[in-house]
Write a protein that holds these residues in place. Structure first.
Motif, mmCIF file in Angstrom:
data_model
loop_
_atom_site.group_PDB
_atom_site.id
_atom_site.type_symbol
_atom_site.label_atom_id
_atom_site.label_comp_id
_atom_site.label_asym_id
_atom_site.label_seq_id
_atom_site.Cartn_x
_atom_site.Cartn_y
_atom_site.Cartn_z
ATOM 1 N N LEU A 1 1.853 6.989 -6.891
ATOM 2 C CA LEU A 1 0.646 7.781 -7.137
ATOM 3 C C LEU A 1 0.888 9.313 -6.844
ATOM 4 O O LEU A 1 0.657 10.062 -7.730
ATOM 5 C CB LEU A 1 -0.683 7.550 -6.318
ATOM 6 C CG LEU A 1 -1.514 6.221 -6.629
ATOM 7 C CD1 LEU A 1 -2.581 6.107 -5.754
ATOM 8 C CD2 LEU A 1 -1.984 6.506 -8.139
ATOM 9 N N THR B 1 -3.526 -0.009 -7.616
ATOM 10 C CA THR B 1 -4.074 0.479 -6.476
ATOM 11 C C THR B 1 -5.417 -0.591 -5.908
ATOM 12 O O THR B 1 -5.591 -0.830 -4.926
ATOM 13 C CB THR B 1 -4.846 1.700 -6.748
ATOM 14 O OG1 THR B 1 -3.842 3.090 -6.935
ATOM 15 C CG2 THR B 1 -5.786 2.440 -5.486
ATOM 16 N N PHE C 1 0.910 -1.069 -0.088
ATOM 17 C CA PHE C 1 -0.053 -0.002 -0.049
ATOM 18 C C PHE C 1 0.996 1.236 0.185
ATOM 19 O O PHE C 1 0.424 2.304 -0.747
ATOM 20 C CB PHE C 1 -0.957 0.162 1.256
ATOM 21 C CG PHE C 1 -2.174 0.955 1.052
ATOM 22 C CD1 PHE C 1 -2.916 0.694 0.096
ATOM 23 C CD2 PHE C 1 -2.265 1.731 1.925
ATOM 24 C CE1 PHE C 1 -3.943 1.504 0.014
ATOM 25 C CE2 PHE C 1 -3.136 2.769 1.814
ATOM 26 C CZ PHE C 1 -4.281 2.687 0.791
ATOM 27 N N LEU D 1 -1.373 2.249 -12.512
ATOM 28 C CA LEU D 1 -1.452 2.726 -11.046
ATOM 29 C C LEU D 1 -2.875 2.464 -10.788
ATOM 30 O O LEU D 1 -3.099 1.931 -9.571
ATOM 31 C CB LEU D 1 -1.114 4.053 -11.005
ATOM 32 C CG LEU D 1 0.410 4.540 -11.186
ATOM 33 C CD1 LEU D 1 0.526 5.858 -10.944
ATOM 34 C CD2 LEU D 1 0.952 3.781 -9.922
ATOM 35 N N THR E 1 2.273 1.657 -3.380
ATOM 36 C CA THR E 1 1.234 2.317 -4.411
ATOM 37 C C THR E 1 1.176 4.066 -4.056
ATOM 38 O O THR E 1 0.930 4.793 -5.006
ATOM 39 C CB THR E 1 -0.118 1.720 -4.201
ATOM 40 O OG1 THR E 1 0.199 0.230 -4.213
ATOM 41 C CG2 THR E 1 -1.268 2.222 -4.934
ATOM 42 N N ILE E 2 0.811 4.198 -2.748
ATOM 43 C CA ILE E 2 0.948 5.532 -2.176
ATOM 44 C C ILE E 2 2.080 6.588 -3.294
ATOM 45 O O ILE E 2 1.929 7.560 -3.409
ATOM 46 C CB ILE E 2 0.687 5.961 -0.932
ATOM 47 C CG1 ILE E 2 -0.707 5.186 -0.613
ATOM 48 C CG2 ILE E 2 0.673 7.480 -0.520
ATOM 49 C CD1 ILE E 2 -1.904 5.803 -1.007
ATOM 50 N N LEU F 1 -5.439 -2.346 -2.418
ATOM 51 C CA LEU F 1 -6.894 -2.387 -1.593
ATOM 52 C C LEU F 1 -7.494 -3.737 -1.340
ATOM 53 O O LEU F 1 -7.851 -3.763 -0.458
ATOM 54 C CB LEU F 1 -7.978 -1.463 -2.262
ATOM 55 C CG LEU F 1 -7.516 0.035 -2.470
ATOM 56 C CD1 LEU F 1 -8.568 0.792 -3.063
ATOM 57 C CD2 LEU F 1 -7.451 0.541 -0.844
#
Length: 74
Positions: A9, A57, A2, A53, A5-6, A61
């Motif tokens: 982004l 994401t 996670f 992306l 991914t952040i 999740l």
């Protein structure tokens, strides 16, 4: 996963911000034709990276939801 991914982004948002800043700067310097010649390449990079992306994401999740479900049941 996670956090990765952040981070990706955030980098993608910075890339888009840089492209939107490059447009008026290139117009002021008179290099707008050069910018327009690279626009198809930039568009290809943007939509492919954005799509990747979005999938990353969704996977992050989903994995977080699985982790929360496992932790809640035990």
């Amino acid at each position: 996963m996670f956090k990765l991914t952040i981070t990706l982004l955030k980098l993608f948002a910075l890339f888009m911000f840089g492209i939107f800043l490059a447009f008026p700067i290139s117009a002021m310097c008179g290099a707008i034709a050069l910018f327009f010649s690279y626009l198809p390449l930039i568009w290809q990079i943007l939509w492919r990276t954005g799509l990747g992306l979005m999938m990353l994401t969704a996977i992050a999740l989903f994995l977080e939801a699985l982790n929360n479900g496992v932790n809640r049941n035990s």
